[in-house]
Design a protein around this motif. Structure first.
Motif, PDB file in Angstrom:
ATOM      1  N   ILE A 135      56.093  42.684  65.917  1.00  0.00           N
ATOM      2  CA  ILE A 135      55.612  44.056  66.100  1.00  0.00           C
ATOM      3  C   ILE A 135      56.655  44.996  65.512  1.00  0.00           C
ATOM      4  CG2 ILE A 135      54.867  45.795  67.767  1.00  0.00           C
ATOM      5  CD1 ILE A 135      54.507  43.334  69.730  1.00  0.00           C
ATOM      6  N   MET A 136      56.222  45.887  64.633  1.00  0.00           N
ATOM      7  CA  MET A 136      57.124  46.861  64.026  1.00  0.00           C
ATOM      8  C   MET A 136      56.634  48.272  64.363  1.00  0.00           C
ATOM      9  SD  MET A 136      59.464  45.062  62.556  1.00  0.00           S
ATOM     10  CE  MET A 136      60.309  46.382  61.700  1.00  0.00           C
ATOM     11  N   LEU A 137      57.524  49.056  64.963  1.00  0.00           N
ATOM     12  CA  LEU A 137      57.237  50.465  65.205  1.00  0.00           C
ATOM     13  C   LEU A 137      57.860  51.265  64.068  1.00  0.00           C
ATOM     14  CD1 LEU A 137      56.450  53.015  66.749  1.00  0.00           C
ATOM     15  CD2 LEU A 137      58.511  52.734  68.156  1.00  0.00           C
ATOM     16  N   ASN A 138      57.023  51.966  63.329  1.00  0.00           N
ATOM     17  CA  ASN A 138      57.487  52.773  62.199  1.00  0.00           C
ATOM     18  C   ASN A 138      57.512  54.241  62.611  1.00  0.00           C
ATOM     19  OD1 ASN A 138      57.980  54.013  59.727  1.00  0.00           O
ATOM     20  ND2 ASN A 138      56.795  52.507  58.589  1.00  0.00           N
ATOM     21  N   LEU A 139      58.700  54.812  62.654  1.00  0.00           N
ATOM     22  CA  LEU A 139      58.856  56.202  63.068  1.00  0.00           C
ATOM     23  C   LEU A 139      58.943  57.161  61.886  1.00  0.00           C
ATOM     24  CD1 LEU A 139      61.389  55.797  66.026  1.00  0.00           C
ATOM     25  CD2 LEU A 139      58.941  56.280  66.171  1.00  0.00           C
ATOM     26  N   LYS A 140      58.781  56.634  60.681  1.00  0.00           N
ATOM     27  CA  LYS A 140      58.785  57.501  59.505  1.00  0.00           C
ATOM     28  C   LYS A 140      57.417  58.178  59.396  1.00  0.00           C
ATOM     29  CE  LYS A 140      62.153  54.873  56.786  1.00  0.00           C
ATOM     30  NZ  LYS A 140      62.402  54.140  55.530  1.00  0.00           N
ATOM     31  N   GLY A 141      57.401  59.489  59.364  1.00  0.00           N
ATOM     32  CA  GLY A 141      56.128  60.203  59.337  1.00  0.00           C
ATOM     33  C   GLY A 141      55.456  60.099  60.694  1.00  0.00           C
ATOM     34  N   ASP A 142      54.123  59.948  60.689  1.00  0.00           N
ATOM     35  CA  ASP A 142      53.401  59.767  61.949  1.00  0.00           C
ATOM     36  C   ASP A 142      53.714  58.383  62.506  1.00  0.00           C
ATOM     37  OD1 ASP A 142      52.200  62.251  61.751  1.00  0.00           O
ATOM     38  OD2 ASP A 142      50.507  61.460  60.585  1.00  0.00           O
ATOM     39  N   PRO A 143      54.182  58.301  63.760  1.00  0.00           N
ATOM     40  CA  PRO A 143      54.552  56.986  64.311  1.00  0.00           C
ATOM     41  C   PRO A 143      53.350  56.055  64.402  1.00  0.00           C
ATOM     42  CG  PRO A 143      54.567  58.671  66.023  1.00  0.00           C
ATOM     43  CD  PRO A 143      54.389  59.377  64.731  1.00  0.00           C
ATOM     44  N   HIS A 144      53.547  54.813  64.022  1.00  0.00           N
ATOM     45  CA  HIS A 144      52.467  53.822  64.091  1.00  0.00           C
ATOM     46  C   HIS A 144      53.060  52.429  64.222  1.00  0.00           C
ATOM     47  CE1 HIS A 144      53.510  54.168  59.813  1.00  0.00           C
ATOM     48  NE2 HIS A 144      53.186  52.880  59.720  1.00  0.00           N
ATOM     49  N   PHE A 145      52.235  51.502  64.697  1.00  0.00           N
ATOM     50  CA  PHE A 145      52.657  50.122  64.887  1.00  0.00           C
ATOM     51  C   PHE A 145      52.017  49.229  63.825  1.00  0.00           C
ATOM     52  CE2 PHE A 145      53.263  51.859  69.143  1.00  0.00           C
ATOM     53  CZ  PHE A 145      54.485  51.302  69.508  1.00  0.00           C
ATOM     54  N   ASN A 146      52.781  48.263  63.348  1.00  0.00           N
ATOM     55  CA  ASN A 146      52.262  47.218  62.464  1.00  0.00           C
ATOM     56  C   ASN A 146      52.436  45.874  63.164  1.00  0.00           C
ATOM     57  OD1 ASN A 146      51.602  48.918  60.253  1.00  0.00           O
ATOM     58  ND2 ASN A 146      53.764  48.996  59.691  1.00  0.00           N
ATOM     59  N   ILE A 147      51.401  45.059  63.120  1.00  0.00           N
ATOM     60  CA  ILE A 147      51.435  43.739  63.752  1.00  0.00           C
ATOM     61  C   ILE A 147      51.293  42.681  62.671  1.00  0.00           C
ATOM     62  CG2 ILE A 147      50.319  42.180  65.405  1.00  0.00           C
ATOM     63  CD1 ILE A 147      49.204  44.682  66.795  1.00  0.00           C
ATOM     64  N   SER A 148      52.193  41.733  62.654  1.00  0.00           N
ATOM     65  CA  SER A 148      52.070  40.614  61.713  1.00  0.00           C
ATOM     66  C   SER A 148      52.328  39.322  62.468  1.00  0.00           C
ATOM     67  CB  SER A 148      53.060  40.757  60.548  1.00  0.00           C
ATOM     68  OG  SER A 148      54.387  40.797  61.025  1.00  0.00           O
ATOM     69  N   MET A 149      51.643  38.277  62.023  1.00  0.00           N
ATOM     70  CA  MET A 149      51.762  36.983  62.680  1.00  0.00           C
ATOM     71  C   MET A 149      52.611  36.037  61.859  1.00  0.00           C
ATOM     72  SD  MET A 149      48.229  35.851  64.497  1.00  0.00           S
ATOM     73  CE  MET A 149      49.155  34.642  65.441  1.00  0.00           C
ATOM     74  N   LYS A 150      53.236  35.130  62.534  1.00  0.00           N
ATOM     75  CA  LYS A 150      53.854  34.012  61.841  1.00  0.00           C
ATOM     76  C   LYS A 150      52.724  33.251  61.161  1.00  0.00           C
ATOM     77  CE  LYS A 150      56.497  29.850  62.921  1.00  0.00           C
ATOM     78  NZ  LYS A 150      57.087  29.059  64.024  1.00  0.00           N
ATOM     79  N   PRO A 151      52.850  32.909  59.875  1.00  0.00           N
ATOM     80  CA  PRO A 151      51.752  32.231  59.187  1.00  0.00           C
ATOM     81  C   PRO A 151      51.276  30.989  59.949  1.00  0.00           C
ATOM     82  CG  PRO A 151      53.462  32.832  57.626  1.00  0.00           C
ATOM     83  CD  PRO A 151      54.012  33.116  58.996  1.00  0.00           C
ATOM     84  N   THR A 152      49.961  30.870  60.023  1.00  0.00           N
ATOM     85  CA  THR A 152      49.351  29.700  60.653  1.00  0.00           C
ATOM     86  C   THR A 152      49.092  28.655  59.582  1.00  0.00           C
ATOM     87  OG1 THR A 152      48.301  31.026  62.358  1.00  0.00           O
ATOM     88  CG2 THR A 152      47.335  28.876  61.920  1.00  0.00           C
ATOM     89  N   ILE A 153      49.536  27.441  59.821  1.00  0.00           N
ATOM     90  CA  ILE A 153      49.334  26.361  58.852  1.00  0.00           C
ATOM     91  C   ILE A 153      48.384  25.323  59.459  1.00  0.00           C
ATOM     92  CG2 ILE A 153      50.423  24.568  57.462  1.00  0.00           C
ATOM     93  CD1 ILE A 153      52.956  26.248  57.490  1.00  0.00           C
ATOM     94  N   ILE A 154      47.318  25.051  58.757  1.00  0.00           N
ATOM     95  CA  ILE A 154      46.315  24.080  59.207  1.00  0.00           C
ATOM     96  C   ILE A 154      46.296  22.913  58.238  1.00  0.00           C
ATOM     97  CG2 ILE A 154      43.871  23.692  59.707  1.00  0.00           C
ATOM     98  CD1 ILE A 154      43.652  26.686  60.310  1.00  0.00           C
ATOM     99  N   SER A 155      46.412  21.726  58.781  1.00  0.00           N
ATOM    100  CA  SER A 155      46.319  20.506  57.984  1.00  0.00           C
ATOM    101  C   SER A 155      44.876  20.010  58.026  1.00  0.00           C
ATOM    102  CB  SER A 155      47.266  19.442  58.556  1.00  0.00           C
ATOM    103  OG  SER A 155      46.981  18.172  58.013  1.00  0.00           O
ATOM    104  N   ILE A 156      44.299  19.754  56.862  1.00  0.00           N
ATOM    105  CA  ILE A 156      42.918  19.264  56.775  1.00  0.00           C
ATOM    106  C   ILE A 156      42.906  17.919  56.064  1.00  0.00           C
ATOM    107  CG2 ILE A 156      40.617  19.710  55.845  1.00  0.00           C
ATOM    108  CD1 ILE A 156      41.153  22.668  56.077  1.00  0.00           C
TER     109      ILE A 156
END
Length: 384
Positions: A135-156
């Motif tokens: 979770i990243m809180l960006n306080l530059k300009g209008d404050p907003h949150f960015n959510i990113s996930m650890k890449p999911t790896i699926i074996s097929i």
């Protein structure tokens, strides 16, 4: 003691308009009482509380933006999270200038506030390293949150029981595989192949980003894959429910293909670097034994940077180059390298054409024409 705090608080407020939460933070290291301390001081000195704050942008006093973050996080299936804060250097300098001994810095204060809120309301675990959600809180300009996930790896693990079934998708006929608006910058068309199912249908089904596919073998047209089948890996950067994702892959995604097993795996358990041995026959001018020796020496354990669309880059390794036969202008040699290297580009020759733009530099005064490239074997190598 309280009069001392009042005196310090007045000095701070006269410099910058800050909210009660930040005032309490600058004076105390107890995150549970920042707001209480700040409001008490503002009331005691009779000064008006500013509508905005140059430091925290009043994030702790905005329940709507915090609730929006909690709502967004509730869509994801995860246990652990980490948190970061982005702000400009001017804000950090102001905060450092106002911060008193025994106070709490802006980044630490906001981090403690948000971590406690997420742990309490969502019952998640804060883990600064190797977390599932960032979770990243960006306080530059209008404050907003960015959510990113650890890449999911699926074996097929897949097997082909019908020779007419296609494994790989055909390149987009408008961009020839480079990626364009027509193919949504995928580079492949949406046909009846396993690859197009994974690139188009499966992400739509998951509401996820387009996966990156790592093939552990080269599929030949109309070849059969039986027995234990073959394995490929999907790496997905954004997916709401990584745990359920493998369960959504049908046992027969397209006619003629069986999915024997699909499961989520850890990155450390994935052999993502695959070594291939190629035998290459070329026509080349101005070649001699000294140049051949230079080539063998120059490209032993050589790292190459492969450039893709949108500035993306990959580093691939050539382990060795061995010349087998040199007669007249016809040369046969073998190269062992990581899969994904464009041999035509590496040699500086356009496919099936003669090119004057030769790379490596050892060939700069020559013209190369590639006659044939055979894949001899391709084995999964160690993760590096």
């Amino acid at each position: 003691m309280f009069k001392t705090l009042q005196r310090k608080a007045k000095a701070i407020i006269q410099k910058q308009p800050i909210c009660p939460w930040c005032l309490g933070r600058l004076l105390s290291n107890d995150p549970t009482h920042f707001e209480e301390i700040g409001n008490s001081i503002y009331n005691s000195i009779g000064m008006k509380i500013p509508s905005d704050c140059v430091l925290c942008k009043r994030i702790p006093q905005k329940p709507s933006i915090i609730q929006e973050l909690l709502d967004d996080l509730s869509l994801y299936n995860f246990k652990t999270f980490s948190l970061g804060i982005i702000t400009d250097q001017l804000t950090l300098r102001i905060d450092e200038d106002l911060l008193l001994k025994g106070g709490t810095s802006l980044k630490r204060g906001l981090s403690l506030f948000l971590i406690k809120k997420i742990e309490k309301d969502l019952a998640k675990i804060y883990r600064p390293y190797n977390s599932e959600i960032i979770i990243m809180l960006n306080l530059k300009g209008d404050p907003h949150f960015n959510i990113s996930m650890k890449p999911t790896i699926i074996s097929i693990n897949y097997a082909k029981y019908d020779k007419l079934a296609n494994i790989r998708a055909a390149p987009c006929n408008k961009c020839n595989g480079l990626g364009c608006k027509s193919c949504n910058f995928i580079g492949k068309i949406h046909d009846m192949s396993l690859e197009s199912y994974l690139l188009y249908d499966f992400p739509f089904q998951l509401n996820s980003s387009i996966p990156r596919i790592t093939w552990t073998t080269k599929e030949y047209e109309n070849s059969g894959i039986y027995g234990k089948g073959k394995i490929l890996y999907l790496e997905i950067n954004k997916i709401f429910d990584p745990i359920k994702a493998p369960l959504l892959i049908p046992s027969e995604p397209i006619k003629g293909i069986h999915i024997l097993c699909s499961k989520k795996v850890n990155k450390k358990d994935v052999e993502r670097s695959f070594v291939q041995t190629l035998e290459i026959t070329i026509l080349i001018k101005h070649i001699n034994e000294s140049i051949i020796k230079k080539i063998e020496k120059e490209f032993r354990n050589k790292d190459l940077v492969i450039k893709g669309i949108a500035g993306k880059q990959w580093t691939k390794r050539i382990y060795w180059v061995k010349f087998l036969k040199v007669e007249k202008r016809k040369i046969i040699f073998r190269i062992k390298c990581d899969s994904g290297i464009n041999i035509y580009s590496w040699l500086g020759a356009d496919k099936s054409m003669t090119s004057k733009h030769i790379f490596p530099k050892l060939f700069e005064d020559s013209k190369i024409k590639i006659l044939n490239i055979d894949l001899l074997d391709q084995d999964a190598g160690p993760l590096r």
